[in-house]
Design an enzyme around this catalytic site. Structure first.
Site, short mmCIF file in Angstrom:
data_model
loop_
_atom_site.label_atom_id
_atom_site.label_comp_id
_atom_site.label_asym_id
_atom_site.label_seq_id
_atom_site.Cartn_x
_atom_site.Cartn_y
_atom_site.Cartn_z
N ASP A 9 1.22 -9.26 8.35
CA ASP A 9 2.05 -8.31 9.13
C ASP A 9 2.59 -8.85 10.46
OD1 ASP A 9 1.02 -6.86 7.02
OD2 ASP A 9 0.36 -5.16 8.21
N LYS A 101 3.49 -3.70 1.36
CA LYS A 101 2.44 -2.71 1.15
C LYS A 101 2.74 -1.47 1.96
CE LYS A 101 -0.32 -4.87 4.82
NZ LYS A 101 -0.31 -3.82 5.83
N CYS A 143 -5.25 -4.54 10.11
CA CYS A 143 -4.84 -5.19 8.86
C CYS A 143 -5.51 -6.54 8.63
CB CYS A 143 -3.32 -5.27 8.79
SG CYS A 143 -2.60 -3.61 8.57
C1 VGL Z 1 -1.53 -2.02 11.33
C2 VGL Z 1 -1.91 -0.07 12.45
C3 VGL Z 1 -1.13 0.63 11.57
C4 VGL Z 1 -1.75 -3.48 11.23
C5 VGL Z 1 -0.76 -1.32 10.42
O1 VGL Z 1 -0.89 -4.21 10.70
O2 VGL Z 1 -2.81 -3.95 11.68
N1 VGL Z 1 -2.10 -1.37 12.34
N2 VGL Z 1 -0.58 0.00 10.55
#
Ligand code: VGL
Length: 192
Positions: A9, A101, A143
């Site tokens: 991410d 995702k 994540c």
């Molecule tokens: C994430 C919070 C909400 C992440 C994703 O990528 O760590 N954190 N959605």
């Protein structure tokens, strides 16, 4: 040695000016690019994930107008928008596989992602006979944590590259790294 690198991410909404900005996110994107230019050849697979949420619903309660930044979050990483694109500091030219995702639901782990061909991370690892995984990206306490724990649960050997991650909250990031170690992972610096 066959090893995979998982890059979690590294997206505009998780770096410094994003909807869910992670402090240090820009630097992580830049350092990951430097790391790839020196070390991508050492990996059989370089897998990158993107959170890729729906824009017309709250994604199973993941989005909230009054987020607690623990279980609920501001709108972020809506598929097809700038926030969901990879950070511009992240050079994706050495990425071999892209996974998305979180379509319509929360999905913290890269193992919940699928490529455009429908393959998951475990499909890719099994196809290449890979047991060893290095993990970097955003965010340490969400994540990255979920991806590392899923990798361990799937019987992989995991190293987290501690200088190539950044977290939402300092305390929960510390706790997440300790939890990942208890579950069997190793913490290493990317230059070791
Ligand atoms: C994430 C919070 C909400 C992440 C994703 O990528 O760590 N954190 N959605």
């Amino acid at each position: 040695m066959t090893r995979a690198l998982f890059l979690v991410d590294v997206q505009n909404d998780f770096t410094e000016h994003g909807a869910l900005a992670v402090t240090g996110g820009d630097a992580v994107a830049r350092r990951i690019s430097e790391f790839l230019s020196a070390h991508a050849d050492e990996y059989e697979l370089v897998v990158a994930s993107r959170d890729w949420h729906d824009g017309d619903n709250d994604n199973g309660g993941h989005f909230s107008d009054s987020p607690d930044f623990i279980d609920t979050w501001p709108v972020h990483c809506v598929g097809g928008t700038f926030g969901a694109e990879y950070d511009e500091g992240f050079d994706t030219s050495r990425v071999t596989d892209h996974l998305k995702k979180g379509q319509g639901k929360p999905a913290y782990s890269l193992f919940e992602g699928v490529g455009d061909d429908g393959r998951t991370a475990n499909d890719l690892l099994d196809a290449h006979g890979i047991r060893d995984i290095d993990i970097a990206g955003l965010a340490t306490d969400y994540c990255v944590r979920a991806s590392a724990l899923d990798a361990l649960a799937a019987g992989r050997r995991v190293r987290v590259l501690t200088d190539l991650v950044a977290g939402v909250h300092p305390e929960s990031s510390e706790r997440a790294l300790a939890e990942i170690v208890r579950a069997g992972a190793e913490l290493v610096e990317s230059d070791t």
